[in-house]
Every structure is written in structure tokens, then in C-alpha cells.
Design an enzyme around this catalytic site. Structure first.
Site, mmCIF file in Angstrom:
data_model
loop_
_atom_site.group_PDB
_atom_site.id
_atom_site.type_symbol
_atom_site.label_atom_id
_atom_site.label_comp_id
_atom_site.label_asym_id
_atom_site.label_seq_id
_atom_site.Cartn_x
_atom_site.Cartn_y
_atom_site.Cartn_z
ATOM 1 N N ILE A 70 0.876 -1.188 0.000
ATOM 2 C CA ILE A 70 0.000 0.000 0.000
ATOM 3 C C ILE A 70 0.905 1.226 0.000
ATOM 4 O O ILE A 70 1.685 1.423 0.939
ATOM 5 C CB ILE A 70 -0.909 0.005 1.246
ATOM 6 C CG1 ILE A 70 -1.767 -1.264 1.265
ATOM 7 C CG2 ILE A 70 -1.767 1.255 1.285
ATOM 8 C CD1 ILE A 70 -2.715 -1.418 0.102
ATOM 9 N N ASP A 163 -6.059 10.325 15.140
ATOM 10 C CA ASP A 163 -7.282 9.762 15.732
ATOM 11 C C ASP A 163 -8.517 10.392 15.121
ATOM 12 O O ASP A 163 -9.027 11.403 15.614
ATOM 13 C CB ASP A 163 -7.267 9.998 17.250
ATOM 14 C CG ASP A 163 -8.504 9.418 17.908
ATOM 15 O OD1 ASP A 163 -8.846 9.863 19.011
ATOM 16 O OD2 ASP A 163 -9.157 8.549 17.290
ATOM 17 N N GLU A 197 -17.805 8.036 16.944
ATOM 18 C CA GLU A 197 -17.089 7.084 17.812
ATOM 19 C C GLU A 197 -16.670 7.777 19.090
ATOM 20 O O GLU A 197 -16.701 7.228 20.173
ATOM 21 C CB GLU A 197 -15.866 6.535 17.090
ATOM 22 C CG GLU A 197 -15.123 5.431 17.836
ATOM 23 C CD GLU A 197 -14.091 5.936 18.829
ATOM 24 O OE1 GLU A 197 -13.752 7.141 18.764
ATOM 25 O OE2 GLU A 197 -13.638 5.165 19.684
ATOM 26 N N HIS A 313 -6.377 13.609 21.199
ATOM 27 C CA HIS A 313 -7.566 14.428 21.506
ATOM 28 C C HIS A 313 -7.205 15.892 21.715
ATOM 29 O O HIS A 313 -7.901 16.610 22.447
ATOM 30 C CB HIS A 313 -8.315 13.868 22.720
ATOM 31 C CG HIS A 313 -9.089 12.635 22.405
ATOM 32 N ND1 HIS A 313 -9.954 12.030 23.271
ATOM 33 C CD2 HIS A 313 -9.121 11.873 21.280
ATOM 34 C CE1 HIS A 313 -10.497 10.959 22.711
ATOM 35 N NE2 HIS A 313 -9.999 10.844 21.491
HETATM 36 N N1 DTR Z 1 -10.901 5.263 22.100
HETATM 37 C C1 DTR Z 1 -10.101 5.577 20.962
HETATM 38 C C2 DTR Z 1 -8.634 5.551 21.239
HETATM 39 C C3 DTR Z 1 -8.227 4.360 21.962
HETATM 40 C C4 DTR Z 1 -7.837 4.315 23.231
HETATM 41 N N2 DTR Z 1 -7.477 3.023 23.517
HETATM 42 C C5 DTR Z 1 -7.654 2.264 22.458
HETATM 43 C C6 DTR Z 1 -7.456 0.933 22.232
HETATM 44 C C7 DTR Z 1 -7.779 0.395 21.007
HETATM 45 C C8 DTR Z 1 -8.303 1.230 19.993
HETATM 46 C C9 DTR Z 1 -8.504 2.599 20.215
HETATM 47 C C10 DTR Z 1 -8.157 3.085 21.448
HETATM 48 C C11 DTR Z 1 -10.440 6.950 20.464
HETATM 49 O O1 DTR Z 1 -10.210 7.907 21.204
HETATM 50 O O2 DTR Z 1 -10.917 7.053 19.329
HETATM 51 ZN ZN ZN Z 2 -10.354 9.464 20.001
HETATM 52 ZN ZN ZN Z 3 -10.152 6.899 17.652
HETATM 53 CA CA CA Z 4 3.480 0.338 1.890
#
Ligand code: DTR
Ligand code: ZN
Ligand code: ZN
Ligand code: CA
Length: 465
Positions: A70, A163, A197, A313
């Protein structure tokens, strides 16, 4: 049907109109026949048709296609777009804000152009409207659906490039790679980009809740990618399902990169609703606000004592907040998982022609006849644009109904009867979307003459894969 209709055997008799009554009855018989799946007459004295040797270059058979690399530059280009969208929309791509829907429209546009069947699934949470984007890759076994997804929303504090632009962009580029490869996997591939989410997996929960139980049961696995480009990266693999965990661990083992089990994520991203519904889940994670230990820095590099993502965040979760190596490796790991789990080994369309030249008489106003072509040595499904070339000699082609039968018996109507079409012969090329059917097997051309007088025969026909 006039019982004493003259049997036309001369190749090109003088034109003669047919009584509407004869035709109507013939057509009715056809309709009934098609509905009931008429028994086919055995091939003529010419004997069971022996498929002609493939007449063109041999296809590029590969036992199992390796996943493509990719291009991380492509993934980063998507991140740049998401950054621009956030910058143009008050600095974020959060649920309920314009930046989220603009992000969704960007991704949907790429998928539509790549041949996906996409749909927006609207929901309301916290008093505002959100959307999931679901993209299906045509073909594959609808009863075995492999899903991959990522949440597309950011927090309101920033653009959310790691994120979770990183997961969204990596999944998008993998979907585009599937299209570029013309992959025809055994399983049906479906991709999801989730809304809200950050409010508690509201979009993915809505999707799972909306699935009828029968549809839920068809999902063989859901792969989640939330934060896969963290600037001080770790390499964490979800351990919720052994098979899905091992696919990722095997990939990293080949790169001599140690992985750790993702322990803090239970319930903390979009895999949770799928897991709670009994669907096997897996995924990758490069770390959020927890700090990297010395031991982890030892095996992964980066800075001990610092968070995996110090901009988690925060407003600084921008395009600069990405580790390209982690993003690249995780994007390639996603491709490995998709190609492996969807049994994406297939022979891409390569122009191989399969032909049957055995002449088969078509009984005047009688039962169907069939001419077989045995396709072997291919993997995966037939193409979405399977070419069917038909050469039938007949003195009144309006008498003829023609179908292509897939090896599982599914009929694709190529030509209907037409009492006003008195021309000779059928020499046509049809295109059929047979991408939901396995390529290998006995394909059949089924022909029926549904009106008295005028006769003919199947001269030859071809399939091009
Ligand atoms: N909750 C997710 C970020 C996050 C924190 N711990 C984990 C473990 C596995 C996947 C995601 C996460 C967020 O803030 O979108
Ligand atoms: Zn997040
Ligand atoms: Zn996330
Ligand atoms: Ca690659």
C-alpha cells in the site's frame, strides 16, 4: 401451436410471418419454462460438447495472490485532504460539525469512482445527525462477509489526523487497492467508516443494531483500525480472536517487528459493538495517551517515558502528528489481512477465452438445449464483465430465448424471444456481471426455440475471462 407446422430445416427459408397465436403460446411456454427451470435436452448425436481448448494465452494463474504494497504516499495524501477539510471547517471533523460530513463525502467520492456500492447510513445521537459510510465491493460470497472499518470523526478539539484520520485513510487506500487489483475474493468485502465514535461508538453501534440477525451472522470478521500512525508508535494487535490476531502477528513477524497485545482497548473503539454481537473482531493500534516504556522503546524505537501520541484528543493532532513508518507498516498489514482472510487469491481478468464449437441442433418449438464449457484452473470468481459470444444459425431468430447458466445453475438471460424479429442468426456478444459466481465449473449456454417453424443450431459460443 399449430401441430402440423412445417419443420423448417433449410438454413435460410423464405421469410414467413408467424401467427401471433403461435408466438404467444410459444412465449407463454417460455415464460413458464424459465420459471420452472425446464429440463434441458441432451446434446445432439454430436455427443456431449467437449470444450474447445482455450484459444488464447494461458491465464496468469497464481496459487494465492500476495497482498500488494500500500503506497504510504497515497495514505498521506488522504490525510492531507482530511487536514484541509478540518482547516476549512473550524479546525475539526467532529460529529455534528460540517467537517465530518465533508470528510465522509471525500471518502465516498473516492469509493464511488473505484466501483464500490456505497451508502450513507443516517443516525441521530446527542441531538444531532450523524452518518456511517458503508462500501461494498461487488462479488464474493454474500454469506461470508469480511468487514474492515475505522471511525472517521475527530474530537471537536482538533482535526483528528491520527485519531482517526490514520485508520480511515489506511482503510480507504486498501479499498482502492482492492479495486486496482480487480480482486475477486471468495468472501464478500465490506468497508465501514463510522460516525460519532468519540461520543461512545454511537455510529458503529447503530450499524450493528440495525443489522438483522441473519445479516449479522454472515459477517465472518470485523477488523478495526483506530489510530495506526501514532508519532511515538507502538505495534499493538487486538487479541479478541485468535485467527484474526495471528494474521497480523504473522505479518509483523515477517518484518521482525515484535508486537504486543492491545490490552487497554477493550470496549474502547468500534470493534466493541461487533464483539458484543458475537462477531469475531481484530485490529491494530499504535497507541494513544499512555506512555511508552523503556522496554517498548528498546524494541520499537521512539521515546521512552513519552506518550505514544502526545497530541491525543488535542488540537495538535494534525498532519504533523503522524509517524510515516508506522502508518506504512500498518497499512500494509491491513492489506495482508484483507487478502489473506478474504481468500483474495484469484486470477484477475486476463482475456482467457474458453470456447465450444460443437454444433447442437435446437428443436423447433421444443425443449431447451444446452452447450457446456468447462472452466478450470482459475481461482476466485468470474469477472464482473464476463464476455459471452454467441453464434447461432437460425432462420428466424425471434423464436429464440438464450440464457447463460453459471456452474451453480444461476441463469442470466441473454436474449428474449421476439416474434417480430424475423432476421436470421444470432451472432452477438453479451456482457454479464458474474462476479458473485465461482469461475471454475461447467458454464452452460441454454437455448430454446419457442415458436413453430424455422429451425437452427448452436454453431459455437465463447466465454472470455
Ligand atoms: N478510544 C479511541 C482511542 C483508543 C484508546 N485506547 C484504544 C485501544 C484500542 C483502539 C482505540 C483506542 C479513540 O479515542 O478514538
Ligand atoms: Zn479518540
Ligand atoms: Zn479513535
Ligand atoms: Ca506500503
Amino acid at each position: 401451436m399449430s401441430p402440423n407446422a412445417e419443420r423448417r430445416t433449410t438454413p435460410h427459408p423464405p421469410r414467413r410471418s408467424k401467427s401471433a397465436w403461435t408466438r404467444r403460446a410459444g412465449l407463454a411456454a417460455t415464460a413458464a419454462g424459465a420459471a420452472l427451470g425446464l429440463l434441458t435436452a441432451a446434446p445432439t448425436a454430436a455427443g456431449a460438447a467437449t470444450p474447445h481448448r482455450p484459444t488464447t494465452h494461458t491465464s496468469a494463474h497464481t496459487a494465492a495472490l500476495a497482498a500488494p504494497d500500500i503506497p504510504v504516499a497515497n495514505v498521506k495524501a488522504h490525510l492531507d485532504q482530511l487536514q484541509s477539510i478540518a482547516s476549512a471547517n473550524n479546525g475539526n471533523r467532529a460529529h455534528g460539525r460540517p467537517g465530518y460530513r465533508a470528510s465522509l463525502d471525500y471518502i465516498k467520492g473516492k469509493l464511488d469512482a473505484a466501483g464500490y456500492t456505497t451508502r450513507l447510513q443516517q443516525f441521530t445521537t446527542s441531538g444531532t445527525t450523524g452518518w456511517n459510510l458503508i462500501a461494498d465491493w461487488p462479488g464474493g460470497d454474500a454469506n461470508q462477509v469480511l468487514m474492515a472499518g475505522a471511525h472517521l470523526d475527530s474530537v471537536s478539539a482538533g482535526p483528528g489526523i491520527n485519531d482517526n484520520g490514520s485508520g480511515s485513510a489506511a482503510v480507504l487506500e486498501n479499498a482502492l487497492a482492492v479495486s486496482r487489483a480487480g480482486l475477486t475474493p471468495k468472501k464478500h468485502l465490506r468497508f465501514g467508516w463510522w460516525g460519532a465514535e468519540e461520543l461512545g461508538m454511537r455510529g458503529s453501534q447503530y450499524y450493528v443494531n440495525s443489522l438483522p440477525a441473519a445479516e449479522r451472522a454472515k459477517i465472518s470478521g470485523y477488523l478495526n483500525f483506530d489510530m495506526v500512525g501514532s508519532p511515538n508508535p507502538g505495534y499493538f494487535v487486538y487479541d479478541d480472536n485468535p485467527e484474526l490476531e495471528s494474521v497480523f502477528k504473522d505479518f509483523y513477524a515477517k518484518l521482525n517487528i515484535p508486537t504486543e497485545i492491545e490490552t487497554e482497548g477493550d470496549g474502547r473503539s468500534d470493534h466493541a459493538p461487533f464483539k458484543n454481537a458475537g462477531i469475531p473482531v481484530g485490529g491494530l493500534f499504535s497507541g494513544a495517551d499512555y506512555r511508552k516504556t523503556a522496554a517498548q522503546a528498546q524494541k520499537w524505537g521512539g521515546t521512552a517515558g513519552q506518550p505514544f501520541d502526545r497530541c491525543y484528543h488535542s488540537s495538535c493532532d494534525t498532519s504533523a502528528n503522524i509517524n510515516d513508518t508506522a502508518l506504512d507498516r500498518n497499512s500494509d498489514a491491513i492489506a495482508h489481512a484483507i487478502w489473506t482472510l478474504a481468500a483474495g487469491s484469484t486470477t484477475p481478468p486476463d482475456g482467457t477465452v474458453y470456447e465450444n464449437t460443437v454444433d447442437i441442433t435446437i428443436p423447433d418449438n421444443g425443449p431447451t438445449v444446452t452447450s457446456p464449457i468447462a472452466v478450470t484452473g482459475r481461482t476466485g470468481n468470474a469477472p464482473a464483465a464476463l464476455k459471452v459470444e454467441v453464434d447461432i444459425k437460425h432462420s428466424y431468430r425471434g423464436d429464440l430465448v438464450i440464457d447463460l447458466l453459471a456452474p451453480d445453475g444461476t441463469a442470466y438471460r441473454l436474449k428474449n424471444a421476439n416474434s417480430s424479429d424475423s432476421a436470421h442468426d444470432v451472432k452477438e456478444t453479451y456482457t454479464v456481471d458474474a462476479s458473485s459466481k465461482r469461475a471454475n465449473g461447467a458454464w452452460m449456454l441454454r437455448v430454446q426455440d419457442v415458436a413453430a417453424q424455422d429451425t437452427g443450431y448452436i454453431d459455437s459460443w465463447k466465454l472470455t475471462f
